[in-house]
Design an enzyme around this catalytic site. Sequence first.
Site, PDB file in Angstrom:
ATOM      1  CG  ASP A 293       0.784  65.546  21.277  1.00  0.00           C
ATOM      2  OD1 ASP A 293      -0.029  66.408  20.865  1.00  0.00           O
ATOM      3  OD2 ASP A 293       0.445  64.557  21.941  1.00  0.00           O
ATOM      4  CG  MET A 320      25.309  69.062   8.047  1.00  0.00           C
ATOM      5  SD  MET A 320      23.763  68.495   7.339  1.00  0.00           S
ATOM      6  CE  MET A 320      22.679  68.621   8.740  1.00  0.00           C
ATOM      7  CE  LYS A 403      31.822  68.358  15.604  1.00  0.00           C
ATOM      8  NZ  LYS A 403      31.016  69.224  14.751  1.00  0.00           N
ATOM      9  CB  SER A 425      25.828  63.308  12.979  1.00  0.00           C
ATOM     10  OG  SER A 425      27.005  63.275  12.224  1.00  0.00           O
ATOM     11  CG  HIS A 446      21.927  64.996  14.632  1.00  0.00           C
ATOM     12  ND1 HIS A 446      21.632  63.656  14.675  1.00  0.00           N
ATOM     13  CD2 HIS A 446      22.606  65.192  13.479  1.00  0.00           C
ATOM     14  CE1 HIS A 446      22.111  63.071  13.584  1.00  0.00           C
ATOM     15  NE2 HIS A 446      22.695  63.984  12.859  1.00  0.00           N
TER      16      HIS A 446
END
Length: 708
Positions: A293, A320, A403, A425, A446
């Site tokens: 699902d 990442m 950021k 994170s 994330h």
Amino acid sequence: MIDYRVDGDGIAVVTWNVPGSPVNTLNDAATTAYVAAVDKALADPAVKGIVVTSAKSDFIAGADINDFLADRSVAGLEAGSRAINRVFRRLETAGKPMVAAINGTALGGGLELALACHYRIAADSPKTRIGLPEVTLGILPGAGGTQRLPRLIGVRAAVPLLVEGTRLPVADALKLGILHAVVPAAELLHKAKAWILAGGKAEQPWDRKGFRVPGGNPGDPGVQEFLSVVIAKVHERTAGNYPAPINILSCVYEGMSSPIEVGTDIESRYFGVTAATVQAENLIRSGFLALNDARKLKRRPAGVPKAEFRKVGVLGAGLMGSGIAYACAKAGLDTVLLDREPAMAERGKVHSDKLLTREVERGKLDAAGREATLARITPTVDYAALTGCDIVIEAVFEQRDIKAEATHRTAEATGPDILFASNTSTLPISGLAEHWPRPDNFIGLHFFSPVHRMALVEVIRGRQTSETCLAQALDFVARIGKTPVVVNDSRGFFTSRVFATYFEEGMALLAEGVNPALIENAGRQTGMPLGPLAVADEVALDLVHKIIVQTRADLGPSYTPPVSAPVIELFVEKLGRVGKKAGKGFYDYADGQRRLWPGLAEHFPRAARQPDVGSVKRRLLHIQSVEAARCLAEGVVESTTDADVASLLGWGFPAWAGGVLSYVDTIGVDRFVAECEALAASVGPRYAPPDILKRLVGTGTQLRAAGR
Ligand code: CAA
């Protein structure tokens, strides 16, 4: 549902086509219709033989998994298996040759139906899989698989397939003798019929006089030795958490020297007790249905048009960012990989090159596929290259000002109307969203490391994130083949917050003087992939330290640091042992080996009385579930299922328990609350169960049923 046709040569073709489902399953109605069709063919003197096939792209996907949740009684589950075993046996001995024309994947009961046919022929397709995967659902083949497979291919070949639930490509199934032939798809029916017309017999090897299961003489010391090695391996792998593989071995061992009818009766008995276990329920509910699902976005906000993605921007080409860029390029998206330094951006692309080259070496990709994927990644330092992106994902250094700058510069290049996602994170999303001109288009995505292996993406809804943004971000996650779980913005979100309790508790136990080897063994015995101290080393203690410092600065005196803070401070500030990346943490990492650091004994003197392993296991699992229940109460996660899926995919919470909140139901809410209250009194208030659990005590209601 089941189409029945007799051709001019007197061959009855029985075709499965279960309505309302993308796959054929052996549900009650379909099985009844199938048996009626075969009986009709058996009763018709003009019919020489029967070919069973499917009108869908797969052959048959097995029993309907939902049926195992309807009646959870041992007797009911056993009776279901007994009924199907009797009917397959009756058809197999009725005297007319039956051919399974396997046009696509045949799994579980689908393969068992085919094994009860006298000849199995499959269409050649790289997509088709053949196997008995029941063990992965915590159950066992209950339609004769544990008896017919060893009789067909021998005990030594069958046992690994049964206990691992292997899904074989057709070529391997042919080699092992599970299939008699593999032919081009266009010739499948013709060849199936031809076998009957050429005099194919309604005989099974196990009905021949003097038949013995190959490699299946229980008196043979070789057999005993083989099975005991398998049992030992299963125990090592499952630590007693999963009854199914051992019960499968019992079926094989007890059934192999008996006539097949006795063997299938033995199998049905084991099927009942195995399918009724809580582990089976958990693996079916969470491991199969809930994951399906989540993957299929069943809870995506309705009414938002599906978003299409062609071009993606990734900011930051570190571990990442380069992993995310690889996932995007692999999914066919044009990917701009931006970093401050050209060399960094290039290095990010090299990450994809390495992964793709490995795939080519393993034969999973051809050279042209590698080139095409690599060509989709454009490393750059120029924000203008982001023009035309449908989504930009920021994965720059975990520092607010860095950021913020990357977010502003992107908005200048792309305009404010695209989706902007942060892979943070640790930093709350709503605050970061203030730097994007349209905070309603800002969301957290994330990812987990290593990105190419980890299926989960935690999708974090900020205070201002719109439903449209959420729905489209989910579309994006599905587009790159990952599984999303939606959580609401908060410190540590869900996954990091709950997972951290596992390794923090490991450190707390260490500080209490518990033998580190005991802590680590207990962790692994719960079914967690690594012990808590090994996990802390993987995560890196300096990162955890930084989060503590940052949170302390953000929250001031209201902040209560985790119980592990003194241990982390010692390791980072005094010992300089920050974890695996430094080659030293709780473990020493030398020569590719991991050994507990002998210095632990000096810093954490052993307590005179050591706890038993059971109580350490309990602490390590309970702490995660109690924190997850707090997240549910606070609305960080919106359902027990979301929590379960995040825990299974995000940090490998043991599947036997169904996930971090199903674990509470697995233990039983009353017992879980009582044990947490006792731990809160003896160990610390972090174990205090939240009201959402206490309210259920004595009501007989499961958390799963009561959870929002
Ligand atoms: N029972 C119920 N539903 C099933 C099912 C089954 N055995 N197999 C698949 N489905 C459902 C899926 O949940 C999915 O549902 P939604 O449409 O609601 O999302 C749908 O069928 C399509 O499945 P997938 O999206 O997984 O399709 P796919 O093409 O990617 O894969 C498949 C097809 C390989 C068959 C895969 O679905 C699969 O692995 N199914 C499970 C197979 C299995 O475990 N069989 C053993 C059953 S137990 C048994 O047979 C016991 C016995 O001894 C009698």
